[in-house]
Design an enzyme around this catalytic site. Structure first.
Site, PDB file in Angstrom:
ATOM      1  N   LYS B 100       0.810  -1.224   0.000  1.00 40.31           N
ATOM      2  CA  LYS B 100       0.000   0.000   0.000  1.00 40.31           C
ATOM      3  C   LYS B 100       0.845   1.277   0.000  1.00 40.31           C
ATOM      4  O   LYS B 100       0.435   2.306  -0.526  1.00 40.31           O
ATOM      5  CB  LYS B 100      -0.928   0.006   1.217  1.00 40.31           C
ATOM      6  CG  LYS B 100      -2.009  -1.066   1.185  1.00 40.31           C
ATOM      7  CD  LYS B 100      -3.086  -0.730   0.173  1.00 40.31           C
ATOM      8  CE  LYS B 100      -4.222  -1.748   0.196  1.00 40.31           C
ATOM      9  NZ  LYS B 100      -5.143  -1.547  -0.936  1.00 40.31           N
ATOM     10  N   GLU B 122      -9.709   6.144   2.874  1.00 33.92           N
ATOM     11  CA  GLU B 122     -10.572   5.109   3.441  1.00 33.92           C
ATOM     12  C   GLU B 122      -9.678   3.908   3.709  1.00 33.92           C
ATOM     13  O   GLU B 122      -8.622   3.770   3.098  1.00 33.92           O
ATOM     14  CB  GLU B 122     -11.670   4.726   2.446  1.00 33.92           C
ATOM     15  CG  GLU B 122     -11.283   3.686   1.385  1.00 33.92           C
ATOM     16  CD  GLU B 122     -10.213   4.158   0.402  1.00 33.92           C
ATOM     17  OE1 GLU B 122     -10.067   5.386   0.239  1.00 33.92           O
ATOM     18  OE2 GLU B 122      -9.514   3.303  -0.182  1.00 33.92           O
ATOM     19  N   SER B 389       1.740  -9.661  -0.545  1.00 38.88           N
ATOM     20  CA  SER B 389       1.457  -8.223  -0.554  1.00 38.88           C
ATOM     21  C   SER B 389       1.609  -7.552   0.800  1.00 38.88           C
ATOM     22  O   SER B 389       1.798  -6.342   0.880  1.00 38.88           O
ATOM     23  CB  SER B 389       0.057  -7.980  -1.101  1.00 38.88           C
ATOM     24  OG  SER B 389      -0.883  -8.731  -0.356  1.00 38.88           O
TER      25      SER B 389
END
Lengths: 269, 407
Positions: B100, B122, B389
Site C-alpha cells: 500500500k 478510506e 502483498s
C-alpha cells in the site's frame, strides 16, 4: 407528447411564481404511506415531486437521507416498488410532475430499456441520477428519450462554464443547481453567494433552475425563490415526517411543514 | 525513468480519455466531483512526466519504502506443495508492511505538488490507512482516515498506529460498517472539502483517474519482479498469483507482464465461508457488472441493485466491488480469477509461518493458498510467483480469536 415538467414550469413562469419541489425518500417512513404523502405535499403547494429511489450506497447524501434509504431498503422497497407508487399516485393526479432521484445501479439491474418503458407507463416524468453525469448516460439516454422521460442534470459550484455548455446539450426539464460543495442536508447555504453562479447558469441554459441542498425552512426557501426558478427541500422534510406514527400523521406533518414554505415563497418581498 | 516503463505490453491495457477499460471504469460521480477529478487527471498527467517529481518518487521508494523488495525462493513451501517452484515477491518487507505504501508515497507526493494541505483516505484492513497517515506525517499534512466500525474492531492495532502517526480515525457506522461504507464517507468528505483536500484512494477502483494512477504507482512491484526474475532465474515466471479485493497489489504485479504472452495471471478473491453460502467477497467470480463507487465493474448486489454485504476473514478483501481493469482483464481472458475460502487462507497463513518463518497478511494468505494448489499440479521446472502483498502482524489477534486463543 409534452412533458409535465415543461407544462408546470411554463405555467409557473406565466404566473410569476417559483416551483416548490419537495424530495421524499420513497418508502420512508413506511412504504404504505408514500402515495398519501405525495398527495398531501401537492395539496400543501408542491409543484414538482422528487421521489428518492433508495440505494445502499448513497455517496452524495448526508445522514438523514442515508438513514431514510437504509430504512426503506430494510422494509423491502425496490425500484419496481417505487414505480408502483408513482402509478398509484397517477390514478388521482395526472398533472403534477414526478422526478425519480437516485443512483444508477438499481437501474442497471432493472435494465435500461425496461426501466424507461415501465417508468413512462407509471407516469414518471424525469430521472435525476446523482452518480451518472451526462458523459456516462449514453446507453440509458436513448431509452429515456424513446419513452419521453427527461434526464434532469446537476450543476455544481465547481462546474466550469465550458462544462455547462456540454451539459446544456443533454439537459431537459430543469437544472438542479447544487447550492454548495457538500452533501444533502448540510447547513451551509449562503443565499448571497447564489447570485453570481445563477447568472452564469442562466447564460448557458435555456431551462428553469431549481436550487437544492441546505434549504430547510420558509426563510431560506423564500430567499432562494427570489433568485431561482425553483426550490428543492429534502432532508429537512424527511426529518420532519420521521416521527410520524401513522399514515395520517405523516401526511399532516408533511403538509404542515410545506404549507408555510409555500406561503413564504409566494409572499416574499 | 518515466512511469510508463520499458515493457510495450503496457499499451495493451490503457483506458480511453474518460477512463473506460472496454465497458468498465469511467467517471460515475456527482457533478461536484467532476472538476476535482479533471484537476487530478491534469496534475497526474503533468507530474508523471516531470523528471524532478519522478526522481523524488524513485528516491522515496528506495530510501523511505526500502525498494526494491526482494523475490525469495520459498523452498520448504515448494516442497510441501510438491510441484512448481514457488517464489514470493516480498512486499511485506516494505515500510509499513504492505504494498500500500507504494501508492500512498506517490499520491502523497502528488498532493504535495498540487498544494493540498489535507489528506483523507478510506481503509479496510488499516494498511492503506496506516500508509496514508505515514506519508501525511512525513509531508506535514493533516490526515483523516475513514474506517468501518467493524474493521476498527478487528484491526485495532492498525487504528492505534494511525493515531500514533497523528491521523484522526473516523468510525463509519452506516451500511455494512466496512470498507465500502468508509469509501462512501470519504467521498462525502471530499465533496465537502474539495478545495484543500486530496483523497488518496487505496485501490485500483473509484472514478477515473484513480484506477490508472493507483495501478501505475503499484506497477513498481511488477517491474521489479520482472527484472529480478530475469536476473536471478533467467526466465519469466509461468504464473503470477495475487490476491484481489479492490485489486491494487494484483494490478501492480500483473500490469508490467501484460505483454508477456507466456505469463499467466491469476487473481485470488475471497470465497469467505464458500461461494455457495453467499458469504464471500468474490465479485469477479460470483458477481456481475454494475456501477459502484465511481466506476462500472463487477460487483455483488441483489436483484434490486442494492450492494450486498460481503464476508471475508481478511478485512482488506472484504469489498463488494473490484477495480475496473480487472473486470476488463477477466472478460478479455488475459487474467483468470479464482477464489479461496477463509479456512484455506488460514491454513496457508500457518504453513508459510511455520515453514518459512514469514507471517503473511490474511489477504496475501489467499494468494499463497491458491499458489500452492496450483504449484502442486505443475512440474518442478516451472515457476509460480506469488505476490506476498503484506505481513501478518496486524492479523495476529484475528487469528487468535478464530482459534479461541486468548492473548
Amino acid at each position: 407528447m409534452s412533458n409535465r415538467i415543461d407544462c408546470r414550469f411554463e405555467a409557473l413562469s406565466a404566473a410569476g411564481r417559483q416551483a416548490l419541489v419537495p424530495f421524499i425518500t420513497s418508502g420512508y417512513p413506511d412504504p404504505g404511506w408514500t402515495v398519501a404523502i405525495m398527495h398531501a405535499l401537492v395539496e400543501a403547494g408542491a409543484d414538482v415531486l422528487e421521489l428518492g429511489v433508495p440505494f445502499s450506497d448513497p455517496m452524495a447524501d448526508g445522514p438523514v437521507i442515508q438513514a431514510a434509504s437504509e430504512r426503506a431498503i430494510s422494509l423491502g422497497v425496490t425500484l419496481g416498488g417505487v414505480l408502483e407508487a408513482v402509478k398509484e399516485f397517477r390514478r388521482q393526479d395526472g398533472i403534477t410532475p414526478v422526478v425519480l432521484m437516485g443512483y444508477l445501479n438499481p437501474i442497471e439491474r432493472y435494465g435500461h430499456q425496461s426501466f424507461a418503458q415501465d417508468a413512462a407507463a407509471s407516469g414518471v416524468d424525469g430521472v435525476l441520477l446523482v452518480d451518472c453525469p451526462p458523459e456516462e448516460m449514453s446507453g440509458l439516454r436513448e431509452h429515456l428519450d424513446e419513452s419521453g422521460i427527461y434526464p434532469i442534470c446537476l450543476v455544481a459550484p465547481t462546474t466550469t462554464p465550458q462544462r455547462m455548455d456540454a451539459i446544456a446539450e443533454h439537459a431537459r426539464g430543469y437544472i438542479y443547481y447544487v447550492s454548495f460543495k457538500g452533501i444533502t442536508g448540510a447547513n451551509r447555504l449562503d443565499e448571497a453567494a447564489l447570485v453570481a453562479p445563477l447568472n452564469e447558469i442562466r447564460s448557458h441554459f435555456g431551462l428553469p433552475v431549481a436550487v437544492g441542498f441546505g434549504i430547510k425552512d420558509s426563510e431560506s426557501a423564500a430567499a432562494v425563490a427570489g433568485l431561482a426558478d425553483g426550490v428543492v427541500i429534502g432532508s429537512a422534510l424527511i426529518e420532519h415526517v420521521e416521527k410520524a406514527a401513522s399514515k395520517q400523521e405523516a401526511c399532516e406533518l408533511a403538509a404542515g411543514f410545506l404549507a408555510p414554505i409555500r406561503h413564504a415563497m409566494d409572499n416574499k418581498a | 525513468m518515466s512511469i510508463e516503463t520499458e515493457n510495450p505490453g503496457l499499451l495493451h491495457s490503457e483506458p480511453d480519455e474518460f477512463g473506460h477499460f472496454g465497458p468498465y471504469g469511467g467517471t460515475y460521480v456527482s457533478e461536484t466531483l467532476i472538476h476535482a477529478l479533471d484537476e487530478l487527471k491534469e496534475a497526474y498527467g503533468r507530474w508523471r512526466r516531470d523528471d524532478e517529481f519522478m526522481q523524488r518518487l524513485d528516491s522515496d521508494l528506495a530510501h523511505y519504502v526500502g525498494r526494491p523488495s526482494p523475490i525469495y525462493f520459498a523452498q520448504r513451501l515448494t516442497e510441501l506443495a510438491g510441484g512448481a517452484r514457488i517464489i514470493l515477491k516480498r512486499e511485506d518487507l516494505n515500510h509499513t508492511g504492505a504494498h500500500k505504501i507504494n501508492n500512498t508515497v506517490g499520491q502523497g507526493l502528488l498532493a504535495h505538488y498540487m498544494g493540498k494541505s489535507r489528506i483523507i483516505a478510506e481503509t479496510g484492513a488499516g494498511q492503506h490507512g496506516v500508509a496514508s497517515a505515514t506519508v501525511a506525517a512525513r509531508l506535514d499534512k493533516s490526515c483523516v482516515v475513514y474506517m468501518g466500525e467493524v474493521d476498527i474492531h478487528r484491526q485495532a492495532i492498525n487504528v492505534f498506529r494511525m493515531r500514533l502517526l497523528g491521523a484522526e480515525v473516523r468510525s463509519v457506522s452506516s451500511g455494512s460498517k466496512t470498507l465500502k461504507d468508509a469509501l462512501n464517507e470519504a467521498m462525502r468528505d471530499w465533496v465537502t472539502n474539495i478545495d484543500d483536500t486530496f483523497y488518496i484512494i487505496g485501490t485500483v477502483a473509484g472514478p477515473h483517474p484513480y484506477p490508472v494512477m493507483v495501478r501505475d504507482f503499484n506497477a513498481v512491484v511488477g517491474r521489479e519482479a520482472r527484472r529480478q526474475m530475469l536476473a536471478q532465474c533467467e526466465t519469466l515466471p509461468d504464473v503470477l498469483v495475487a490476491c484481489v479485493g479492490g485489486g491494487s497489489n494484483a494490478m501492480g504485479l500483473f500490469h508490467p507482464f501484460l505483454g508477456d504472452a507466456g505469463v499467466k495471471m491469476i487473481g485470488v478473491e475471497a470465497a469467505g465461508r464458500g461461494l455457495a453460502t453467499g458469504q464471500h467477497a468474490a465479485s469477479l467470480c460470483a458477481g456481475r457488472p454494475g456501477v459502484l463507487h465511481g466506476c462500472r465493474t463487477y460487483l455483488m448486489d441483489d436483484d434490486a441493485g442494492q450492494i450486498e454485504h460481503t464476508h471475508s476473514v481478511s478485512a482488506g478483501l472484504d469489498y463488494p466491488g473490484v477495480g475496473p481493469e480487472h473486470a476488463w482483464l477477466k472478460d478479455s481472458g488475459r487474467a483468470e480469477y479464482v477464489s479461496i475460502t477463509d479456512d484455506e487462507a488460514l491454513q496457508a497463513f500457518h504453513n508459510l509461518t511455520r515453514l518459512e518463518g514469514i507471517l503473511p497478511a490474511l489477504e496475501s494468505s489467499h494468494a499463497v493458498a491458491y499458489g500452492m494448489k496450483l504449484a502442486a499440479d505443475m512440474s518442478a521446472d516451472q515457476t509460480v510467483l506469488i505476490n506476498l502483498s503484506g505481513r501478518g502482524d496486524k492479523d495476529v489477534q484475528t487469528v487468535a480469536e478464530l482459534e479461541n486463543i486468548s492473548l
